[in-house]
Design a protein around this motif. Structure first.
Motif, PDB file in Angstrom:
ATOM      1  N   ALA A  58       7.849   4.910 -12.727  1.00 35.00           N
ATOM      2  CA  ALA A  58       8.091   5.031 -10.511  1.00 35.00           C
ATOM      3  C   ALA A  58       9.079   5.313 -10.792  1.00 35.00           C
ATOM      4  CB  ALA A  58       8.091   3.784 -10.472  1.00 35.00           C
ATOM      5  N   LEU A  59      10.268   4.528 -10.955  1.00 31.75           N
ATOM      6  CA  LEU A  59      12.036   4.517 -11.348  1.00 31.75           C
ATOM      7  C   LEU A  59      11.829   6.364 -11.653  1.00 31.75           C
ATOM      8  CD1 LEU A  59      13.364   1.763 -12.706  1.00 31.75           C
ATOM      9  CD2 LEU A  59      13.468   2.393 -10.277  1.00 31.75           C
ATOM     10  N   ALA A  60      11.177   6.989 -12.608  1.00 28.34           N
ATOM     11  CA  ALA A  60      12.150   8.223 -12.407  1.00 28.34           C
ATOM     12  C   ALA A  60      11.506   9.020 -11.831  1.00 28.34           C
ATOM     13  CB  ALA A  60      11.136   8.601 -14.069  1.00 28.34           C
ATOM     14  N   ALA A  61      10.238   8.545 -10.849  1.00 29.60           N
ATOM     15  CA  ALA A  61       9.534   9.912  -9.842  1.00 29.60           C
ATOM     16  C   ALA A  61       9.858   9.449  -8.243  1.00 29.60           C
ATOM     17  CB  ALA A  61       8.081   8.835  -9.883  1.00 29.60           C
ATOM     18  N   LEU A  62      10.227   8.395  -8.377  1.00 27.61           N
ATOM     19  CA  LEU A  62      11.432   8.054  -7.156  1.00 27.61           C
ATOM     20  C   LEU A  62      13.154   9.022  -7.349  1.00 27.61           C
ATOM     21  CD1 LEU A  62      10.159   4.259  -5.800  1.00 27.61           C
ATOM     22  CD2 LEU A  62      10.025   6.529  -5.348  1.00 27.61           C
ATOM     23  N   GLY A  63      13.558   8.562  -8.441  1.00 33.77           N
ATOM     24  CA  GLY A  63      14.528   8.820  -8.634  1.00 33.77           C
ATOM     25  C   GLY A  63      14.647  10.386  -8.443  1.00 33.77           C
ATOM     26  N   THR A  64      13.609  11.399  -8.703  1.00 37.00           N
ATOM     27  CA  THR A  64      13.798  12.584  -8.871  1.00 37.00           C
ATOM     28  C   THR A  64      13.233  13.651  -7.423  1.00 37.00           C
ATOM     29  OG1 THR A  64      12.359  12.354 -11.169  1.00 37.00           O
ATOM     30  CG2 THR A  64      12.807  14.674  -9.223  1.00 37.00           C
ATOM     31  N   ALA A  65      12.570  12.364  -7.101  1.00 34.95           N
ATOM     32  CA  ALA A  65      12.107  12.831  -5.397  1.00 34.95           C
ATOM     33  C   ALA A  65      13.217  12.466  -4.281  1.00 34.95           C
ATOM     34  CB  ALA A  65      11.309  11.747  -4.622  1.00 34.95           C
ATOM     35  N   THR A  66      14.482  11.752  -4.944  1.00 40.04           N
ATOM     36  CA  THR A  66      15.680  11.859  -3.932  1.00 40.04           C
ATOM     37  C   THR A  66      16.422  12.519  -4.011  1.00 40.04           C
ATOM     38  OG1 THR A  66      15.348   9.117  -4.003  1.00 40.04           O
ATOM     39  CG2 THR A  66      17.647   9.606  -3.562  1.00 40.04           C
ATOM     40  N   ILE A  67      16.462  12.905  -5.519  1.00 42.52           N
ATOM     41  CA  ILE A  67      17.640  13.919  -5.495  1.00 42.52           C
ATOM     42  C   ILE A  67      17.392  15.420  -4.857  1.00 42.52           C
ATOM     43  CG2 ILE A  67      18.526  15.495  -7.308  1.00 42.52           C
ATOM     44  CD1 ILE A  67      18.157  13.340  -9.340  1.00 42.52           C
ATOM     45  N   LEU A  68      15.636  15.693  -4.974  1.00 44.82           N
ATOM     46  CA  LEU A  68      15.137  16.884  -4.532  1.00 44.82           C
ATOM     47  C   LEU A  68      15.009  16.552  -2.604  1.00 44.82           C
ATOM     48  CD1 LEU A  68      12.440  16.888  -6.183  1.00 44.82           C
ATOM     49  CD2 LEU A  68      13.561  18.545  -6.224  1.00 44.82           C
ATOM     50  N   GLU A  69      15.255  15.663  -2.473  1.00 42.92           N
ATOM     51  CA  GLU A  69      15.094  15.606  -0.900  1.00 42.92           C
ATOM     52  C   GLU A  69      16.479  15.753  -0.483  1.00 42.92           C
ATOM     53  OE1 GLU A  69      14.080  11.909   2.500  1.00 42.92           O
ATOM     54  OE2 GLU A  69      14.701  11.384   0.766  1.00 42.92           O
ATOM     55  N   VAL A  70      17.552  14.851  -1.234  1.00 47.53           N
ATOM     56  CA  VAL A  70      18.700  14.608  -1.162  1.00 47.53           C
ATOM     57  C   VAL A  70      19.534  16.251  -0.499  1.00 47.53           C
ATOM     58  CG1 VAL A  70      21.545  14.126  -1.676  1.00 47.53           C
ATOM     59  CG2 VAL A  70      19.531  12.556  -1.082  1.00 47.53           C
ATOM     60  N   GLY A  71      19.103  16.881  -1.698  1.00 51.24           N
ATOM     61  CA  GLY A  71      19.533  18.166  -1.307  1.00 51.24           C
ATOM     62  C   GLY A  71      18.842  19.442  -0.725  1.00 51.24           C
ATOM     63  N   ALA A  72      17.600  19.048  -0.234  1.00 48.26           N
ATOM     64  CA  ALA A  72      17.080  19.776   0.847  1.00 48.26           C
ATOM     65  C   ALA A  72      17.530  19.549   2.463  1.00 48.26           C
ATOM     66  CB  ALA A  72      15.372  19.669   0.649  1.00 48.26           C
ATOM     67  N   TYR A  73      18.093  18.663   2.396  1.00 49.02           N
ATOM     68  CA  TYR A  73      18.432  18.528   3.023  1.00 49.02           C
ATOM     69  C   TYR A  73      19.540  18.817   3.775  1.00 49.02           C
ATOM     70  CZ  TYR A  73      15.320  15.658   5.851  1.00 49.02           C
ATOM     71  OH  TYR A  73      14.022  15.191   7.094  1.00 49.02           O
ATOM     72  N   SER A  74      20.501  18.716   2.498  1.00 53.74           N
ATOM     73  CA  SER A  74      22.110  19.584   2.499  1.00 53.74           C
ATOM     74  C   SER A  74      21.788  21.381   2.960  1.00 53.74           C
ATOM     75  CB  SER A  74      22.858  19.665   1.261  1.00 53.74           C
ATOM     76  OG  SER A  74      22.049  20.542   0.273  1.00 53.74           O
ATOM     77  N   VAL A  75      20.455  21.887   2.955  1.00 55.71           N
ATOM     78  CA  VAL A  75      20.714  23.403   3.640  1.00 55.71           C
ATOM     79  C   VAL A  75      20.920  23.303   4.953  1.00 55.71           C
ATOM     80  CG1 VAL A  75      19.555  25.397   3.155  1.00 55.71           C
ATOM     81  CG2 VAL A  75      19.447  23.816   1.537  1.00 55.71           C
ATOM     82  N   PRO A  76      21.778  24.026   5.759  1.00 53.63           N
ATOM     83  CA  PRO A  76      21.276  23.799   7.721  1.00 53.63           C
ATOM     84  C   PRO A  76      20.000  24.774   7.555  1.00 53.63           C
ATOM     85  CG  PRO A  76      23.212  24.363   6.873  1.00 53.63           C
ATOM     86  CD  PRO A  76      22.471  24.627   5.289  1.00 53.63           C
ATOM     87  N   TRP A  77      19.240  24.244   8.552  1.00 54.15           N
ATOM     88  CA  TRP A  77      18.082  25.024   9.324  1.00 54.15           C
ATOM     89  C   TRP A  77      16.607  24.308   8.270  1.00 54.15           C
ATOM     90  CZ3 TRP A  77      17.817  26.085  13.505  1.00 54.15           C
ATOM     91  CH2 TRP A  77      19.571  27.039  14.225  1.00 54.15           C
ATOM     92  N   LEU A  78      16.657  24.494   6.859  1.00 56.74           N
ATOM     93  CA  LEU A  78      15.805  23.768   6.153  1.00 56.74           C
ATOM     94  C   LEU A  78      15.510  22.703   6.262  1.00 56.74           C
ATOM     95  CD1 LEU A  78      13.781  24.048   3.973  1.00 56.74           C
ATOM     96  CD2 LEU A  78      15.403  23.335   2.272  1.00 56.74           C
ATOM     97  N   ASP A  79      16.875  21.772   6.999  1.00 55.26           N
ATOM     98  CA  ASP A  79      16.698  20.340   7.157  1.00 55.26           C
ATOM     99  C   ASP A  79      15.682  19.958   7.994  1.00 55.26           C
ATOM    100  OD1 ASP A  79      18.409  21.403   8.383  1.00 55.26           O
ATOM    101  OD2 ASP A  79      20.074  20.122   8.512  1.00 55.26           O
ATOM    102  N   GLN A  80      15.973  20.781   9.557  1.00 54.12           N
ATOM    103  CA  GLN A  80      15.386  20.993  10.761  1.00 54.12           C
ATOM    104  C   GLN A  80      13.856  21.045   9.937  1.00 54.12           C
ATOM    105  OE1 GLN A  80      16.602  23.462  13.690  1.00 54.12           O
ATOM    106  NE2 GLN A  80      17.904  21.353  14.740  1.00 54.12           N
ATOM    107  N   LEU A  81      13.194  21.887   9.621  1.00 58.38           N
ATOM    108  CA  LEU A  81      11.801  22.231   8.887  1.00 58.38           C
ATOM    109  C   LEU A  81      10.937  20.993   8.389  1.00 58.38           C
ATOM    110  CD1 LEU A  81      11.722  25.866   8.061  1.00 58.38           C
ATOM    111  CD2 LEU A  81      11.075  24.870   9.792  1.00 58.38           C
ATOM    112  N   LEU A  82      12.349  20.036   7.453  1.00 56.58           N
ATOM    113  CA  LEU A  82      12.073  18.910   6.893  1.00 56.58           C
ATOM    114  C   LEU A  82      11.828  18.030   7.649  1.00 56.58           C
ATOM    115  CD1 LEU A  82      14.039  18.845   3.439  1.00 56.58           C
ATOM    116  CD2 LEU A  82      11.598  19.738   3.706  1.00 56.58           C
ATOM    117  N   ASP A  83      12.116  17.555   9.017  1.00 50.82           N
ATOM    118  CA  ASP A  83      12.119  16.482  10.058  1.00 50.82           C
ATOM    119  C   ASP A  83      10.928  16.468  10.327  1.00 50.82           C
ATOM    120  OD1 ASP A  83      14.366  15.410   9.704  1.00 50.82           O
ATOM    121  OD2 ASP A  83      15.224  16.608  11.017  1.00 50.82           O
ATOM    122  N   LEU A  84      10.024  17.640   9.979  1.00 49.29           N
ATOM    123  CA  LEU A  84       8.459  17.646  10.499  1.00 49.29           C
ATOM    124  C   LEU A  84       7.182  16.575   9.024  1.00 49.29           C
ATOM    125  CD1 LEU A  84       8.752  21.564  11.957  1.00 49.29           C
ATOM    126  CD2 LEU A  84       8.703  19.453  13.250  1.00 49.29           C
TER     127      LEU A  84
END
Length: 215
Positions: A58-84
């Motif tokens: 669970a720690l490994a899965a949550l850590g990976t998901a956190t890294i992917l989420e943080v990286g995705a939100y650093s991209v303009p316009w993609l962040d707004q799509l992620l908000d949906l």
């Protein structure tokens, strides 16, 4: 007469749960990862049935998901799509985080608290969506990475405070709710009041036209 069903330990768990749920509104996986690390290290006690959160997979899965989420939100316009997707996901994550730490409560009270915690996550997420929309409108998306960075910091700080200073975090969450509610109310009803005032005064001033010229 039966004793009051809510113990001090239960109240503390509710405060921790609301704090973690509110952090899920900033970033979905950060509070779950924080709870997993705290439970793995013995700082946080999980409610029965949620011990799996502190397991290594669970720690490994949550850590990976956190890294992917943080990286995705650093991209303009993609962040707004992620908000949906992030808005319902934040509410579910907030409910999961709250359910994992709320203890010593009858089932009806526990799941009522969990549902309210999901609402707290929704309020926080709504505040981030509102802020990102304003940033996109004013900067064309250029300022969105700054907003995303502030959200990440808020998620980490709120998660840590929820675990170590849950009462303080609960008060801060309530203040955020009041502030956000008043802000949205001002935006929605302030514009309506302005339109009503304009109509009552005969509408916006008309631009005078020049004299008609005849050939």
């Amino acid at each position: 007469m039966d004793s009051f069903p809510v113990t001090a330990n239960a109240l503390l768990g509710i405060a921790v749960g609301f704090g973690l749920a509110s952090a899920a509104g900033f970033r979905v996986f950060v509070p779950l990862l924080a709870a997993a690390i705290a439970a793995k290290s013995g700082v946080l006690t999980l409610s029965p049935g949620f011990e799996w959160i502190a397991t290594t997979p669970a720690l490994a899965a949550l850590g990976t998901a956190t890294i992917l989420e943080v990286g995705a939100y650093s991209v303009p316009w993609l962040d707004q799509l992620l908000d949906l997707v992030a808005t319902p996901a934040a509410m579910l994550a907030g409910m999961l985080a709250a359910a994992s730490v709320v203890v010593d409560l009858p089932p009806v009270l526990k799941w009522s608290a969990v549902l309210l915690a999901g609402g707290a996550a929704g309020v926080t997420q709504g505040a981030t969506v509102f802020t990102r929309f304003k940033s996109t409108t004013l900067t064309g998306g250029v300022g969105n990475p700054v907003v995303s960075t502030l959200e990440l910091v808020s998620a980490v700080v709120t998660s840590v405070l929820a675990i170590f200073l849950p009462i303080v975090t609960l008060v801060a969450v309530l203040l955020l709710f009041v502030f956000f509610t008043r802000r949205v109310h001002g935006v929605l009803f302030g514009r309506k009041a302005a339109r009503d005032a304009a109509v009552a005064s005969g509408g916006p001033p008309k631009v005078p036209r020049g004299p008609n010229r005849r050939g």
